[in-house]
Design an enzyme around this catalytic site. Structure first.
Site, PDB file in Angstrom:
ATOM      1  N   ASP A  45       0.838  -1.208   0.000  1.00  0.00           N
ATOM      2  CA  ASP A  45       0.000   0.000   0.000  1.00  0.00           C
ATOM      3  C   ASP A  45       0.870   1.255   0.000  1.00  0.00           C
ATOM      4  OD1 ASP A  45      -2.856   1.210   0.626  1.00  0.00           O
ATOM      5  OD2 ASP A  45      -1.404   2.267   1.884  1.00  0.00           O
ATOM      6  N   TYR A  50       3.179   9.793  -0.320  1.00  0.00           N
ATOM      7  CA  TYR A  50       4.229   9.178   0.518  1.00  0.00           C
ATOM      8  C   TYR A  50       5.627   9.417  -0.069  1.00  0.00           C
ATOM      9  CZ  TYR A  50       0.261   6.506   2.471  1.00  0.00           C
ATOM     10  OH  TYR A  50      -0.931   6.130   3.025  1.00  0.00           O
ATOM     11  N   LYS A  75      -2.689   5.883  -4.393  1.00  0.00           N
ATOM     12  CA  LYS A  75      -3.792   6.811  -4.105  1.00  0.00           C
ATOM     13  C   LYS A  75      -3.519   8.175  -4.723  1.00  0.00           C
ATOM     14  CE  LYS A  75      -3.733   4.690   0.483  1.00  0.00           C
ATOM     15  NZ  LYS A  75      -2.302   4.545   0.812  1.00  0.00           N
ATOM     16  N   HIS A 108      -7.626   9.416  -2.000  1.00  0.00           N
ATOM     17  CA  HIS A 108      -7.024   9.423  -0.659  1.00  0.00           C
ATOM     18  C   HIS A 108      -7.936  10.101   0.372  1.00  0.00           C
ATOM     19  CE1 HIS A 108      -2.716   9.071   1.081  1.00  0.00           C
ATOM     20  NE2 HIS A 108      -3.588   8.931   2.049  1.00  0.00           N
TER      21      HIS A 108
HETATM   22  N1  LIG Z   1      -5.393   6.285   3.604  1.00  0.00           N
HETATM   23  C1  LIG Z   1      -4.869   7.034   4.546  1.00  0.00           C
HETATM   24  O1  LIG Z   1      -5.245   8.199   4.770  1.00  0.00           O
HETATM   25  C2  LIG Z   1      -3.762   6.455   5.379  1.00  0.00           C
HETATM   26  C3  LIG Z   1      -3.351   7.094   6.556  1.00  0.00           C
HETATM   27  C4  LIG Z   1      -2.346   6.524   7.313  1.00  0.00           C
HETATM   28  C5  LIG Z   1      -1.765   5.334   6.911  1.00  0.00           C
HETATM   29  N2  LIG Z   1      -2.160   4.718   5.733  1.00  0.00           N
HETATM   30  C6  LIG Z   1      -1.547   3.450   5.272  1.00  0.00           C
HETATM   31  O2  LIG Z   1      -1.628   2.509   6.331  1.00  0.00           O
HETATM   32  C7  LIG Z   1      -0.312   2.036   6.648  1.00  0.00           C
HETATM   33  C8  LIG Z   1      -0.198   1.700   8.112  1.00  0.00           C
HETATM   34  O3  LIG Z   1      -0.490   2.812   8.923  1.00  0.00           O
HETATM   35  P1  LIG Z   1       0.644   3.631   9.730  1.00  0.00           P
HETATM   36  O4  LIG Z   1       1.966   3.452   9.086  1.00  0.00           O
HETATM   37  O5  LIG Z   1       0.139   5.002   9.853  1.00  0.00           O
HETATM   38  O6  LIG Z   1       0.587   2.995  11.194  1.00  0.00           O
HETATM   39  P2  LIG Z   1       0.718   1.514  11.841  1.00  0.00           P
HETATM   40  O7  LIG Z   1       0.907   0.504  10.786  1.00  0.00           O
HETATM   41  O8  LIG Z   1      -0.401   1.385  12.787  1.00  0.00           O
HETATM   42  O9  LIG Z   1       2.019   1.654  12.728  1.00  0.00           O
HETATM   43  C9  LIG Z   1       3.276   1.822  12.166  1.00  0.00           C
HETATM   44  C10 LIG Z   1       4.256   2.146  13.294  1.00  0.00           C
HETATM   45  O10 LIG Z   1       4.332   1.029  14.206  1.00  0.00           O
HETATM   46  C11 LIG Z   1       5.682   0.544  14.254  1.00  0.00           C
HETATM   47  N3  LIG Z   1       5.565  -0.924  14.319  1.00  0.00           N
HETATM   48  C12 LIG Z   1       5.258  -1.769  13.324  1.00  0.00           C
HETATM   49  N4  LIG Z   1       5.187  -3.047  13.764  1.00  0.00           N
HETATM   50  C13 LIG Z   1       5.453  -3.000  15.085  1.00  0.00           C
HETATM   51  C14 LIG Z   1       5.529  -3.994  16.093  1.00  0.00           C
HETATM   52  N5  LIG Z   1       5.296  -5.272  15.816  1.00  0.00           N
HETATM   53  N6  LIG Z   1       5.836  -3.606  17.351  1.00  0.00           N
HETATM   54  C15 LIG Z   1       6.064  -2.294  17.639  1.00  0.00           C
HETATM   55  N7  LIG Z   1       6.002  -1.295  16.720  1.00  0.00           N
HETATM   56  C16 LIG Z   1       5.691  -1.653  15.446  1.00  0.00           C
HETATM   57  C17 LIG Z   1       6.356   1.054  13.008  1.00  0.00           C
HETATM   58  O11 LIG Z   1       7.737   1.282  13.227  1.00  0.00           O
HETATM   59  P3  LIG Z   1       8.904   0.604  12.339  1.00  0.00           P
HETATM   60  O12 LIG Z   1       8.637   0.884  10.887  1.00  0.00           O
HETATM   61  O13 LIG Z   1      10.124   1.285  12.871  1.00  0.00           O
HETATM   62  O14 LIG Z   1       8.854  -0.864  12.674  1.00  0.00           O
HETATM   63  C18 LIG Z   1       5.644   2.395  12.794  1.00  0.00           C
HETATM   64  O15 LIG Z   1       6.220   3.399  13.601  1.00  0.00           O
HETATM   65  C19 LIG Z   1       0.581   3.195   6.198  1.00  0.00           C
HETATM   66  O16 LIG Z   1       1.944   2.829   6.101  1.00  0.00           O
HETATM   67  C20 LIG Z   1      -0.070   3.572   4.899  1.00  0.00           C
HETATM   68  O17 LIG Z   1       0.286   2.649   3.880  1.00  0.00           O
HETATM   69  C21 LIG Z   1      -3.160   5.267   4.987  1.00  0.00           C
END
Ligand SMILES: NC(=O)c1ccc[n+]([C@@H]2O[C@H](COP(=O)([O-])OP(=O)(O)OC[C@H]3O[C@@H](n4cnc5c(N)ncnc54)[C@H](OP(=O)(O)O)[C@@H]3O)[C@@H](O)[C@H]2O)c1
Length: 275
Positions: A45, A50, A75, A108
């Protein structure tokens, strides 16, 4: 349970994917994709905003899995919607990704005054075969209702923030009743529930991490999850969610943790307007 879900256009989407928001370091997305693919992930994704589509494209090219076996999402960002530059933005994403098509192209954010016309352009992209499915992100029920008035094409996916601390049940039920697959972004709440007492107790009970419990809770509801990590051990661990089942009474307990907590915020350009 299956590790894929059928979309309303009969295409199959993996329930588990790798998020790459903020994976912008040198080759960071590329090496995260390599780790994810070897851990069994097949969905990536990304988004134009990004600023890592080139690196994601390299990761896809080098990961060793044929393109047809991967599911790639990108997106369109708000600026392109305001400029009405939908086809141009899509072309540029494909060019950066070095792909002929994406599996899923999402709006998005529902930019006021723009998202309905963006969707009409998305229909053309779908017709062209260069996005195999089209969908939306951050849409609330009222946006989906507006879309329904102008288009016979129901979004395949609505990607929204969802995790045990943010469980918009009414929106999820509306989507699922309408044939729209919900995909959870920030499914780890960016770490916010990983030390939650209830999640830790359940982790101990199932011999899983709180992250795995939170991700499994979502996929058991038919919600796709796209946790982000750039660390191969975390990527592998986050993906190990298809070998256990959370009992109904524990699912219900996790449902009660909701506090409408958002770890991701409305972008600045939409903050002061009612959207
Ligand atoms: N459509 C939208 O508006 C929107 C908004 C936000 C996000 N997204 C998408 O959703 C994806 C995921 O959301 P997100 O990146 O915001 O948040 P998330 O996946 O909830 O959390 C990511 C964070 O958690 C850490 N992490 C990952 N696995 C872990 C584990 N097992 N234990 C402890 N910490 C851990 C990562 O650090 P490290 O990388 O250092 O491991 C990073 O800091 C995004 O990357 C993006 O592709 C979309």
């Amino acid at each position: 349970m299956r590790n894929t879900v059928f979309l309303n256009d009969d295409r199959e989407m993996p329930l588990l994917g790798l998020g790459v928001y903020k994976a912008t370091g040198d080759n960071e997305a590329e090496s995260a994709i390599a780790a994810a693919v070897s851990a069994g992930y097949r969905l990536i994704d990304t988004a134009s905003v990004y600023k890592n589509e080139e690196n994601v494209g390299r990761g896809i090219a080098k990961c060793g899995v044929p393109r047809k076996d991967l599911f790639v999402t990108s997106k369109i960002w708000n600026t392109a919607q305001r400029l009405g530059d939908i086809q141009g933005a899509f072309e540029r994403s494909l060019e950066r990704l070095k792909l002929d098509y994406v599996d899923l192209y999402l709006i998005h954010w529902p930019v006021p005054g723009c998202y309905l016309s963006t969707w009409k352009e998305f229909e053309k992209i779908l017709d062209s075969g260069r996005a195999l499915s089209i969908g939306v992100s951050n849409f609330e029920i009222r946006h989906l209702e507006e879309l329904k008035k102008v288009s016979g094409i129901v979004p395949a996916v609505n990607q929204i923030e969802c995790h045990p601390l943010c469980y918009p049940r009414e929106l999820i039920e509306y989507c699922q009743d309408s044939g729209i697959v919900v995909q959870a972004y920030a499914p780890l709440a960016r770490g916010a529930y990983l030390d939650n007492d209830v999640m830790c107790v359940l982790g101990t009970k199932y011999a899983k991490t709180p992250a795995q419990i939170g991700l499994r809770w979502a996929v058991q509801k038919g919600i796709s999850v796209i946790p982000k990590s750039v660390h191969s051990d975390r990527i592998a661990s986050n993906g190990a969610i298809f070998d256990f089942t959370i009992e109904k009474e524990d699912m219900d307990i996790i449902d009660t943790l909701n506090q409408d907590f958002h770890s991701s915020h409305v972008p600045e350009d939409l903050r002061d307007i009612q959207f």
